[in-house]
Design a protein around this motif. Structure first.
Motif, PDB file in Angstrom:
ATOM      1  N   PHE A  53       0.873  -1.184   0.000  1.00  0.00           N
ATOM      2  CA  PHE A  53       0.000   0.000   0.000  1.00  0.00           C
ATOM      3  C   PHE A  53       0.900   1.221   0.000  1.00  0.00           C
ATOM      4  N   GLN A  54       0.688   2.091  -0.961  1.00  0.00           N
ATOM      5  CA  GLN A  54       1.540   3.265  -1.081  1.00  0.00           C
ATOM      6  C   GLN A  54       0.685   4.531  -1.153  1.00  0.00           C
ATOM      7  N   LEU A  55       1.134   5.552  -0.414  1.00  0.00           N
ATOM      8  CA  LEU A  55       0.474   6.857  -0.372  1.00  0.00           C
ATOM      9  C   LEU A  55       1.485   7.925  -0.755  1.00  0.00           C
ATOM     10  N   ARG A  56       1.089   8.815  -1.689  1.00  0.00           N
ATOM     11  CA  ARG A  56       1.954   9.909  -2.130  1.00  0.00           C
ATOM     12  C   ARG A  56       1.169  11.219  -2.083  1.00  0.00           C
ATOM     13  N   LEU A  57       1.801  12.244  -1.526  1.00  0.00           N
ATOM     14  CA  LEU A  57       1.183  13.563  -1.412  1.00  0.00           C
ATOM     15  C   LEU A  57       2.118  14.586  -2.034  1.00  0.00           C
ATOM     16  N   MET A  58       1.543  15.573  -2.726  1.00  0.00           N
ATOM     17  CA  MET A  58       2.334  16.637  -3.329  1.00  0.00           C
ATOM     18  C   MET A  58       1.582  17.951  -3.209  1.00  0.00           C
ATOM     19  N   ALA A  59       2.308  19.017  -2.866  1.00  0.00           N
ATOM     20  CA  ALA A  59       1.718  20.355  -2.793  1.00  0.00           C
ATOM     21  C   ALA A  59       2.740  21.357  -3.308  1.00  0.00           C
ATOM     22  N   ARG A  60       2.269  22.293  -4.127  1.00  0.00           N
ATOM     23  CA  ARG A  60       3.105  23.381  -4.623  1.00  0.00           C
ATOM     24  C   ARG A  60       2.307  24.667  -4.532  1.00  0.00           C
ATOM     25  N   GLY A  61       2.983  25.756  -4.209  1.00  0.00           N
ATOM     26  CA  GLY A  61       2.300  27.034  -4.107  1.00  0.00           C
ATOM     27  C   GLY A  61       3.176  28.174  -4.586  1.00  0.00           C
ATOM     28  N   LEU A  62       2.534  29.215  -5.092  1.00  0.00           N
ATOM     29  CA  LEU A  62       3.227  30.390  -5.606  1.00  0.00           C
ATOM     30  C   LEU A  62       2.421  31.628  -5.238  1.00  0.00           C
ATOM     31  N   VAL A  63       3.114  32.661  -4.743  1.00  0.00           N
ATOM     32  CA  VAL A  63       2.476  33.941  -4.456  1.00  0.00           C
ATOM     33  C   VAL A  63       3.420  35.044  -4.919  1.00  0.00           C
ATOM     34  N   THR A  64       2.859  36.106  -5.486  1.00  0.00           N
ATOM     35  CA  THR A  64       3.631  37.259  -5.937  1.00  0.00           C
ATOM     36  C   THR A  64       3.221  38.466  -5.105  1.00  0.00           C
ATOM     37  N   LEU A  65       4.214  39.162  -4.560  1.00  0.00           N
ATOM     38  CA  LEU A  65       3.974  40.323  -3.716  1.00  0.00           C
ATOM     39  C   LEU A  65       4.578  41.554  -4.369  1.00  0.00           C
ATOM     40  N   LEU A  66       3.776  42.612  -4.434  1.00  0.00           N
ATOM     41  CA  LEU A  66       4.243  43.903  -4.948  1.00  0.00           C
ATOM     42  C   LEU A  66       4.862  43.776  -6.335  1.00  0.00           C
ATOM     43  N   HIS A  78       8.197  40.419  -6.273  1.00  0.00           N
ATOM     44  CA  HIS A  78       8.693  39.444  -5.307  1.00  0.00           C
ATOM     45  C   HIS A  78       7.820  38.182  -5.374  1.00  0.00           C
ATOM     46  N   ARG A  79       8.434  37.073  -5.776  1.00  0.00           N
ATOM     47  CA  ARG A  79       7.727  35.805  -5.934  1.00  0.00           C
ATOM     48  C   ARG A  79       8.258  34.808  -4.902  1.00  0.00           C
ATOM     49  N   LEU A  80       7.349  34.126  -4.237  1.00  0.00           N
ATOM     50  CA  LEU A  80       7.695  33.090  -3.264  1.00  0.00           C
ATOM     51  C   LEU A  80       7.093  31.771  -3.715  1.00  0.00           C
ATOM     52  N   LEU A  81       7.929  30.746  -3.821  1.00  0.00           N
ATOM     53  CA  LEU A  81       7.485  29.418  -4.198  1.00  0.00           C
ATOM     54  C   LEU A  81       7.801  28.445  -3.077  1.00  0.00           C
ATOM     55  N   ALA A  82       6.897  27.521  -2.863  1.00  0.00           N
ATOM     56  CA  ALA A  82       7.118  26.480  -1.858  1.00  0.00           C
ATOM     57  C   ALA A  82       6.580  25.168  -2.407  1.00  0.00           C
ATOM     58  N   ARG A  83       7.220  24.079  -2.033  1.00  0.00           N
ATOM     59  CA  ARG A  83       6.762  22.767  -2.493  1.00  0.00           C
ATOM     60  C   ARG A  83       7.035  21.727  -1.413  1.00  0.00           C
ATOM     61  N   LEU A  84       6.230  20.688  -1.422  1.00  0.00           N
ATOM     62  CA  LEU A  84       6.353  19.601  -0.452  1.00  0.00           C
ATOM     63  C   LEU A  84       5.927  18.308  -1.131  1.00  0.00           C
ATOM     64  N   ARG A  85       6.712  17.256  -0.939  1.00  0.00           N
ATOM     65  CA  ARG A  85       6.361  15.936  -1.462  1.00  0.00           C
ATOM     66  C   ARG A  85       6.589  14.906  -0.355  1.00  0.00           C
ATOM     67  N   LEU A  86       5.596  14.072  -0.132  1.00  0.00           N
ATOM     68  CA  LEU A  86       5.656  13.033   0.892  1.00  0.00           C
ATOM     69  C   LEU A  86       5.284  11.699   0.266  1.00  0.00           C
ATOM     70  N   MET A 103      10.439  12.368   1.888  1.00  0.00           N
ATOM     71  CA  MET A 103      10.015  13.737   2.176  1.00  0.00           C
ATOM     72  C   MET A 103      10.995  14.680   1.484  1.00  0.00           C
ATOM     73  N   THR A 104      10.495  15.526   0.620  1.00  0.00           N
ATOM     74  CA  THR A 104      11.317  16.586   0.033  1.00  0.00           C
ATOM     75  C   THR A 104      10.528  17.884   0.109  1.00  0.00           C
ATOM     76  N   THR A 105      11.233  18.949   0.356  1.00  0.00           N
ATOM     77  CA  THR A 105      10.597  20.259   0.442  1.00  0.00           C
ATOM     78  C   THR A 105      11.544  21.296  -0.132  1.00  0.00           C
ATOM     79  N   GLY A 106      11.017  22.423  -0.503  1.00  0.00           N
ATOM     80  CA  GLY A 106      11.842  23.495  -1.044  1.00  0.00           C
ATOM     81  C   GLY A 106      11.151  24.840  -0.909  1.00  0.00           C
ATOM     82  N   VAL A 107      11.952  25.854  -0.690  1.00  0.00           N
ATOM     83  CA  VAL A 107      11.466  27.233  -0.620  1.00  0.00           C
ATOM     84  C   VAL A 107      12.347  28.071  -1.535  1.00  0.00           C
ATOM     85  N   GLU A 108      11.715  28.904  -2.343  1.00  0.00           N
ATOM     86  CA  GLU A 108      12.463  29.700  -3.316  1.00  0.00           C
ATOM     87  C   GLU A 108      11.926  31.123  -3.351  1.00  0.00           C
ATOM     88  N   TYR A 109      12.847  32.080  -3.381  1.00  0.00           N
ATOM     89  CA  TYR A 109      12.485  33.486  -3.555  1.00  0.00           C
ATOM     90  C   TYR A 109      13.012  33.949  -4.911  1.00  0.00           C
TER      91      TYR A 109
END
Length: 579
Positions: A429-442, A445-453, A502-508
């Motif tokens: 039995f295998q479970l995989r989760l992924m989330a990515r997000g992006l927001v732009t300020l002013l 300025h762009r902020l990206l975040a990602r998570l994989r489990l 588990m992998t994660t990342g934050v980028e500006y």
């Protein structure tokens, strides 16, 4: 004395500017507003006059008569009727038109009467205008026009084609400084949607085309329903041109509107060839052939192939549209895949059945049944596993733009499993989760975040095929590490893959301009055998540059691992969406 004089001059000029401001609005025009500058008035005058071209004295005098009328309109549009206006042409080549304006007191709204009658009075979402048409507020003609458009637009959207204003008056008394507004709207009866008929340049069955219609004859008219029908047909992949028409003049005695849809079919077959490159896989080539309809019921089929140094894939599929075809489809596919990396090799032969369903809230669900035989090699160790894997996936994507979004996020949940007692060699039995997000300020300025489990439960990990084991490292995982460099090691020191990930990342990103961005980032995570090992992740940091190409951002990164034994300094090059 010398230092005091400039300071005194600045104070004098600053005090004078509180009384009046003079600024050029284009070549040859100087505008002065008294007793103080009013940005709203200035902007409106500039909008009415537009760009002023250089003129000689004679031409400027002729132009001044036109300018006087436009300035008057600009002032009255904002409710300034008691204005004083002076224009003077200063001779020269080019000449200058000096304009001095005293707007005076602004007219205020007195009585405001907004009324609705007719069938729309019983419709909760047919609303009266809201905004600045309130007694005591300053008069602005654009507010009055916006209120009229509010009535008309709703009437057209909801099918009140016989609607009319029984009273539409704006009564201005400049001497009293008061304006009264009367907008009374009679919607009349609401029209109904009739039968939908299709005229097509193609060979799809009429009954199949009717499955795209999301309404029934006799329901109240809604332009949104017609727009949705047009959008669904365009996005179906069958048509090159779509035209939906419901002419009110063709309504029958019961106010039913026949809906005519004209369709032009696209080319029945397409072949797409592609080339790409990334530092994970090196150069790669792809080919995609699709027959967009095989029969009158809209059946599709296609062949996909991709070749790169570590992976080669060849697959074919049939797709059956269900009812409704924009949310439901069934796909039958088979594929052969060979993947080689270092001393690992995997060969997979599989077939699957997938049912795609898109919920009204935007989530896409996929129910699947996959049968697969995988032969794999890790150094001298060999294995082969047959799995029958039922699966369930949910995915959601929300962005403001498709190619290069400024805001958005993606969520994905996948689960699948097998049982030895049901046509499988091992319990998984295998479970995989992924989330990515992006927001732009002013804007810059762009902020990206990602998570994989990921997590795997099994009774015999040695028989879990390589394709279902977890590895980390590379362009899309942990920068600063080679492709699939991180995973548990076997007794012989070779990577065997992990049970958990588990992998994660934050980028500006700092936006230089519309085409270029600079980035700094940090990535962390690992692929491990036991969950507690995730408490000590590997880390990589670095910086990069982004070029926004027509097909998505091209990313060039220089990353450094923070591990003394693994990783190092790595250059990463990727192309594709960021979420």
């Amino acid at each position: 004395m010398n230092s005091a004089f400039p300071r005194f001059t600045r104070l004098l000029v600053g005090g004078f500017l509180l009384l009046w401001v003079e600024t050029g609005l284009g070549a040859g025009l100087a505008l002065t507003l008294l007793p103080e500058d009013n940005p709203e008035v200035r902007a409106n005058i500039q909008a009415y006059l537009g760009e002023i071209q250089p003129r000689n004295t004679r031409e400027m005098r002729r132009y001044s008569r036109f300018a006087r009328g436009e300035i008057s309109k600009a002032l009255e549009a904002l409710g300034y009727y008691q204005y004083q206006l002076q224009l003077q042409v200063i001779e020269g080549d080019p000449a200058t038109l000096e304009v001095r304006v005293e707007p005076g007191e602004r007219v205020l709204l007195g009585q405001v009467s907004l009324g609705l009658e007719g069938e729309a009075l019983q419709q909760a979402d047919f609303t009266l205008p809201s905004g600045r048409l309130v007694s005591g507020h300053p008069l602005n003609h654009s507010d009055y026009e916006a209120a009229k458009r509010h009535f008309r637009n709703q009437a057209l959207s909801y099918g009140y084609f016989a609607s009319r204003f029984t009273r539409q008056e704006l009564l201005v008394d400049p001497d009293a400084g008061v304006a009264d507004v009367f907008l009374h709207f009679d919607s009349g009866p609401r029209y109904r949607l009739g039968e939908v008929t299709f005229q097509q340049q193609g060979s799809l069955d009429e009954d199949f085309l009717q499955t795209f219609v999301g309404f029934v004859a006799g329901m109240p008219y809604s332009s949104q329903q017609l727009s949705q029908l047009s959008r669904d047909l365009r996005e179906s992949g069958y048509f090159e041109e779509v035209f939906v028409d419901a002419d009110p003049d063709r309504a029958d005695d019961n106010l039913h509107l026949p809906v005519d849809v004209s369709l032009k079919a696209r080319e029945p077959r397409t072949l797409n060839l592609g080339l790409g490159f990334s530092t994970d896989t090196g150069p790669r080539a792809s080919a995609n052939w699709v027959e967009h309809w095989v029969n009158e019921q809209g059946l599709r089929r296609g062949v996909d192939a991709q070749i790169s140094q570590p992976e080669q894939t060849l697959g074919g599929w049939y797709e059956f549209p269900l009812d409704p075809p924009m949310t439901d489809k069934l796909r039958v596919s088979s594929d052969i895949t060979r993947e080689v990396y270092d001393d690992q090799e995997s060969r997979r032969y599989g077939a699957s059945l997938q049912w795609f369903y898109k919920h009204a809230n935007g989530w896409e669900r996929v129910l699947s049944l996959r049968g697969e035989r995988e032969e794999y090699y890790v150094g001298e160790d060999r294995g082969a596993t047959w799995l029958t894997l039922p699966g369930l996936s949910y995915g959601f994507l929300q962005t403001d733009r498709r190619i290069d979004p400024t805001q958005g996020y993606r969520l994905q949940v996948d689960m699948e499993g097998s049982r030895e007692s049901i046509l499988a060699d091992v319990d998984i039995f295998q479970l995989r989760l992924m989330a990515r997000g992006l927001v732009t300020l002013l804007d810059r300025h762009r902020l990206l975040a990602r998570l994989r489990l990921g997590a795997t439960a099994t009774n015999e990990f040695e028989r879990v095929p390589l394709s279902m084991r977890f590895f980390a490292g590379g362009d899309q995982s942990l920068r600063g590490y080679d492709y699939q460099e991180l995973s548990p090691l076997g007794d012989d020191g070779r990577q065997i893959g992990g049970r958990y990930l588990m992998t994660t990342g934050v980028e500006y990103q700092w936006v230089v301009n519309s085409s270029w961005r600079l980035a700094v980032f940090a990535d962390g995570g690992n692929a491990v055998a036991e969950p507690q090992e995730l408490k000590e992740p590997k880390w990589g940091v670095g910086f990069g540059i982004r070029w926004v190409s027509p097909v998505g951002p091209l990313r060039l990164d220089l990353a450094e691992s923070l591990d003394d034994e693994l990783g190092g300094t790595r250059l990463h090059l990727t192309l594709g969406p960021e979420i």
